[in-house]
Write a protein that holds these residues in place. Structure first.
Motif, PDB file in Angstrom:
ATOM      1  N   ASN A  68      45.178  35.009  46.873  1.00 43.87           N
ATOM      2  CA  ASN A  68      44.246  35.980  46.937  1.00 43.87           C
ATOM      3  C   ASN A  68      44.813  37.418  46.724  1.00 43.87           C
ATOM      4  O   ASN A  68      45.951  37.667  46.980  1.00 43.87           O
ATOM      5  N   SER A  69      44.157  38.197  46.194  1.00 43.80           N
ATOM      6  CA  SER A  69      44.400  39.975  45.992  1.00 43.80           C
ATOM      7  C   SER A  69      43.441  40.711  47.119  1.00 43.80           C
ATOM      8  O   SER A  69      42.555  39.998  47.458  1.00 43.80           O
ATOM      9  N   VAL A  70      43.850  41.723  47.327  1.00 45.90           N
ATOM     10  CA  VAL A  70      42.966  42.448  48.310  1.00 45.90           C
ATOM     11  C   VAL A  70      41.942  42.884  47.519  1.00 45.90           C
ATOM     12  O   VAL A  70      40.546  42.629  48.158  1.00 45.90           O
ATOM     13  N   GLU A  71      41.764  42.955  46.214  1.00 44.58           N
ATOM     14  CA  GLU A  71      40.365  43.200  45.476  1.00 44.58           C
ATOM     15  C   GLU A  71      39.516  42.058  45.629  1.00 44.58           C
ATOM     16  O   GLU A  71      38.376  42.132  45.931  1.00 44.58           O
ATOM     17  N   GLY A  72      40.024  40.866  45.302  1.00 44.12           N
ATOM     18  CA  GLY A  72      39.426  39.651  45.533  1.00 44.12           C
ATOM     19  C   GLY A  72      38.855  39.467  47.179  1.00 44.12           C
ATOM     20  O   GLY A  72      37.563  39.031  47.142  1.00 44.12           O
ATOM     21  N   LEU A 129      43.538  41.893  29.711  1.00 43.85           N
ATOM     22  CA  LEU A 129      44.343  42.907  29.177  1.00 43.85           C
ATOM     23  C   LEU A 129      44.790  44.040  30.146  1.00 43.85           C
ATOM     24  O   LEU A 129      45.587  44.512  30.393  1.00 43.85           O
ATOM     25  N   LEU A 130      43.455  44.345  30.688  1.00 40.91           N
ATOM     26  CA  LEU A 130      43.396  45.533  31.624  1.00 40.91           C
ATOM     27  C   LEU A 130      42.061  45.547  32.606  1.00 40.91           C
ATOM     28  O   LEU A 130      41.287  44.785  32.347  1.00 40.91           O
ATOM     29  N   GLY A 131      42.531  45.551  33.867  1.00 41.73           N
ATOM     30  CA  GLY A 131      41.711  45.360  34.795  1.00 41.73           C
ATOM     31  C   GLY A 131      41.172  43.991  35.391  1.00 41.73           C
ATOM     32  O   GLY A 131      40.440  43.565  35.624  1.00 41.73           O
ATOM     33  N   GLY A 132      42.579  43.102  35.456  1.00 41.18           N
ATOM     34  CA  GLY A 132      42.423  41.725  35.937  1.00 41.18           C
ATOM     35  C   GLY A 132      41.651  41.527  37.126  1.00 41.18           C
ATOM     36  O   GLY A 132      40.825  40.817  37.351  1.00 41.18           O
ATOM     37  N   ALA A 169      49.781  38.651  39.196  1.00 40.76           N
ATOM     38  CA  ALA A 169      50.685  37.958  39.959  1.00 40.76           C
ATOM     39  C   ALA A 169      49.843  36.935  40.854  1.00 40.76           C
ATOM     40  O   ALA A 169      50.256  35.881  41.286  1.00 40.76           O
ATOM     41  N   THR A 170      49.147  37.579  41.576  1.00 48.78           N
ATOM     42  CA  THR A 170      48.225  36.978  42.674  1.00 48.78           C
ATOM     43  C   THR A 170      47.630  35.666  41.920  1.00 48.78           C
ATOM     44  O   THR A 170      47.688  34.662  42.578  1.00 48.78           O
ATOM     45  N   GLU A 171      47.009  35.813  40.786  1.00 48.71           N
ATOM     46  CA  GLU A 171      46.355  34.782  40.155  1.00 48.71           C
ATOM     47  C   GLU A 171      47.333  33.615  39.620  1.00 48.71           C
ATOM     48  O   GLU A 171      47.108  32.515  39.813  1.00 48.71           O
ATOM     49  N   VAL A 172      48.364  34.237  39.135  1.00 49.06           N
ATOM     50  CA  VAL A 172      49.397  33.285  38.730  1.00 49.06           C
ATOM     51  C   VAL A 172      49.996  32.339  39.822  1.00 49.06           C
ATOM     52  O   VAL A 172      50.141  31.180  39.383  1.00 49.06           O
TER      53      VAL A 172
END
Length: 143
Positions: free
Chosen positions: A84-88, A51-54, A77-80
């Motif tokens: 990769n995401s910047v955070e990942g 819900l929050l903080g994916g 969106a990145t996971e879907v």
């Protein structure tokens, strides 16, 4: 109900209806960098909803909960799109994100293309635009 949890924990798993959780956490939500990861699980353990903080732990939590049979619901969106995401990337590299406001734009770019990760060793001076995420190693490397 959630005030103390928001203050003391990095992640919350709530076994409630999503509507209840949304209404109860709304007053405590500050921003994606301060808020805990929040996962909602229905009382029959059918679904685990990030819900929050994916990008900040909730997606990982729903994947763990899925191991006991719940369907993980991830909408970042990145996971879907299996990107990769910047955070990942920062997590894998053991880095903090210096200019957090850049992540939205860079994550959008990561959806469309591979974005090069450059490692620059100093001493150097680096000037970047708003569409560049700057990561700094969390701990100095041992030599």
């Amino acid at each position: 109900m959630f005030r103390k949890a928001f203050e003391e924990y990095d992640a919350i798993v709530a076994v409630f209806a999503t509507g209840i959780v949304v209404r109860d956490i709304a007053p405590y939500i500050q921003n994606k960098w301060k808020d805990p990861a929040v996962v909602v699980v229905d009382s029959n353990l059918n679904f685990a909803i990030s819900l929050l903080g994916g990008h900040h732990g909730a997606n990982d939590l729903v994947r763990k909960i899925a191991e006991i049979g719940a369907v993980p619901v991830i909408t970042t969106a990145t996971e879907v799109h299996n990107r990769n995401s910047v955070e990942g990337i920062a997590k894998v590299l053991g880095c903090d994100i210096v200019n957090k406001d850049s992540t939205r734009q860079v994550n959008c770019s990561l959806l469309e293309q591979d974005v090069e990760v450059l490692e620059i060793k100093g001493p150097k001076i680096v000037v970047v635009g708003d569409d560049v995420s700057v990561l700094k190693k969390e701990k100095a490397e041992k030599r």
